[in-house]
Design an enzyme around this catalytic site. Structure first.
Site, short mmCIF file in Angstrom:
data_model
loop_
_atom_site.label_atom_id
_atom_site.label_comp_id
_atom_site.label_asym_id
_atom_site.label_seq_id
_atom_site.Cartn_x
_atom_site.Cartn_y
_atom_site.Cartn_z
N LYS A 80 -44.78 -4.54 53.07
CA LYS A 80 -44.41 -5.87 52.60
C LYS A 80 -44.26 -6.90 54.11
CE LYS A 80 -39.40 -6.84 52.53
NZ LYS A 80 -37.97 -6.63 52.65
N SER A 155 -35.40 -8.28 48.44
CA SER A 155 -36.47 -9.08 48.78
C SER A 155 -37.43 -8.54 48.15
CB SER A 155 -36.39 -9.50 50.41
OG SER A 155 -35.75 -8.26 51.69
N SER A 179 -32.74 -5.22 50.03
CA SER A 179 -33.47 -5.79 49.48
C SER A 179 -34.80 -4.15 49.47
CB SER A 179 -34.48 -6.32 50.89
OG SER A 179 -34.15 -7.57 50.65
#
Length: 464
Positions: A80, A155, A179
């Site tokens: 990420k 996210s 997320s």
């Protein structure tokens, strides 16, 4: 034979260890898929083909020389893009940091690379890890591989979508108010939001520091256990890091759930879309068939979750971004700018009330766990929406509807394992979460592995 790009990391690990599969061959196959498919899905911001192939060759040479490091050795991974990677740009999904290159690796990246993983690239995410849809006007909206007209959730959108599409076998995520769990639900993959402080956040760009957590994402529970074994542990560079011993997350995976007491918080039964309610009721029956004892539990304190979540997330984020909001507001998308600016209006009494509410929720959870071993609930109350032209309004609406179901876990600091529970009438995944007491990840993985063995994505409401 199963396509190796769709195999679980545990399966790949055995093939690599037994020298039936080359890390270089695996990495090249995945990079080829990324090159061909990702222009449509936007799961990566910065693919790293040269670095990945170099790491794959090194891993292969080490394994062939008898220097096998363990089950993650030679396994490719997606990172990420809010996790610092030394010498590699880390955008945090934001125009503000489009050219930011850290001079160190995050602790969790050090641990994963030290275990022999191969970094395929930095993955797309909702801007600044502060949204729930996967919309990103700067690096492209991540698409859901099950239906590219639909969102993947956020996210950690790139992580979840790349796992579902076969563009990585494992990935890293972060979870501040859902997320990891929300995109896992929308993309039909697995992810764990661990106990707050179990995994170091040193070198992770902050969203809300008292809530931020790091966790693994994968296509199987065994893969999560394999990753968590390396990711967890004390870090002196992180003031929130817990000084606790890391258990063997593998040893109880096959114990089953017979006579396990599972609570259903009535708070999570309100406001569900009809498909989510149907799939969840089916899941409860399946858990009972597997031998679990199910009972409803009441936690009225959770009614404070939305107020507390908004106050803390926006308030803490506004502190981090205060100067940038004043001087570079044009580099924020409209929804994120509005979200963070709302935090500047949070006053001290509101913030303290929210922190006090957290304590009451923690005490309420502890009381419930005296009567049940774990809890289970829908991950989010909605089916996966199609992307709307009015994406700003849609982003805020998805956060509004989903945050009450995910943020209680962050506010209380307890762990939650996100798993698929079936397909809705549109053929898109829906998810549920197993919720445990602090540091109960081992038990959650045991339950999750039992659940995975019934192949929940085979249950579908879609009419032929």
């Amino acid at each position: 034979m199963t396509d190796i790009t769709l195999m679980n990391a545990t399966e790949l690990s055995w093939l690599i260890k037994s020298r039936q599969l080359s890390p270089v061959e695996l990495t090249m196959r995945l990079l080829n898929c990324i090159n061909n498919i990702d222009p449509m899905l936007h799961t990566y911001i910065t693919p790293l083909p040269e670095i990945a192939l170099s790491q794959a060759r090194e891993a292969e040479n080490q394994i062939m020389s008898g220097m096998y490091k363990g089950p993650l050795h030679g396994i490719p991974i997606g990172i990420k893009d809010n996790m610092y990677t030394k010498g590699i740009r880390t955008t945090v999904g934001s125009k503000l940091f489009a050219d930011f290159i850290p001079d160190e690796d995050a602790t969790v990246i050090n641990r994963l690379l030290g275990a022999g993983t191969i970094m395929l690239g930095k993955q797309n995410m909702h801007e600044l890890a502060a949204g729930s849809t996967g919309t990103n006007p700067f690096f492209g909206n991540t698409r859901n591989p099950w239906n590219t007209n639909h969102m993947p959730g956020g996210s950690s959108s790139g992580a979840a979508a790349s796992l579902a599409a076969g563009l990585t076998p494992i990935a890293t995520g972060t979870d501040t108010f859902g997320s990891i769990r929300l995109p896992a639900a929308m993309c039909g993959v697995y992810g764990i939001k661990p106990t707050y402080g179990l995994i170091s956040t040193h070198g992770i760009f902050p969203t809300a520091v008292s809530l931020d957590t790091v966790g693994p994402m994968a296509r199987s529970v065994k893969d999560l256990a394999m990753m968590l074994q390396y990711m967890a542990g004390y870090d002196e560079n992180d003031p929130t890091s817990l000084q606790v011993s890391v258990p063997n997350y593998y040893e109880d995976l096959n114990k089953g759930i017979s006579q396990l007491k599972i609570g259903i918080p009535t708070y999570y039964l309100e406001g569900l879309d009809p498909d989510i309610e149907h799939l969840f009721n089916n899941a409860i029956q399946s858990l009972q068939d597997l031998g679990a004892e199910i009972k409803e539990v009441s936690i009225p304190e959770l009614s404070m979750s939305t107020y507390s979540g908004y106050s803390i997330v926006t308030g803490e984020a506004s502190i981090t971004h205060y100067e940038w909001l004043q001087n570079h507001s044009e580099k924020y998308s409209t929804d994120i700018r509005s979200f963070f600016l709302a935090g500047t209006l949070t006053n001290t009494p509101q913030y303290l009330q929210s922190q006090q509410a957290r304590r009451k929720m923690i005490e309420a959870f502890h009381k419930v766990f005296l009567d049940v071993d774990i809890m289970v609930a829908p991950t989010i109350p909605i089916t996966t929406p199609a992307y709307s032209k009015n994406w700003i309004e849609q982003n805020l609406d998805v956060v509004r509807r989903c945050i009450p179901y995910t943020v209680p876990i962050n506010l209380t600091g307890v762990p939650s394992l996100a798993v698929p529970m079936g397909l809705d009438q549109n053929g898109l995944p829906a998810g549920m979460q197993f919720i445990g007491n602090h540091l109960s990840e081992k038990l959650l993985l045991q339950v999750g592995n039992t659940w995975e063995n019934i192949e929940p994505l085979k249950f579908s409401l879609k009419k032929n």
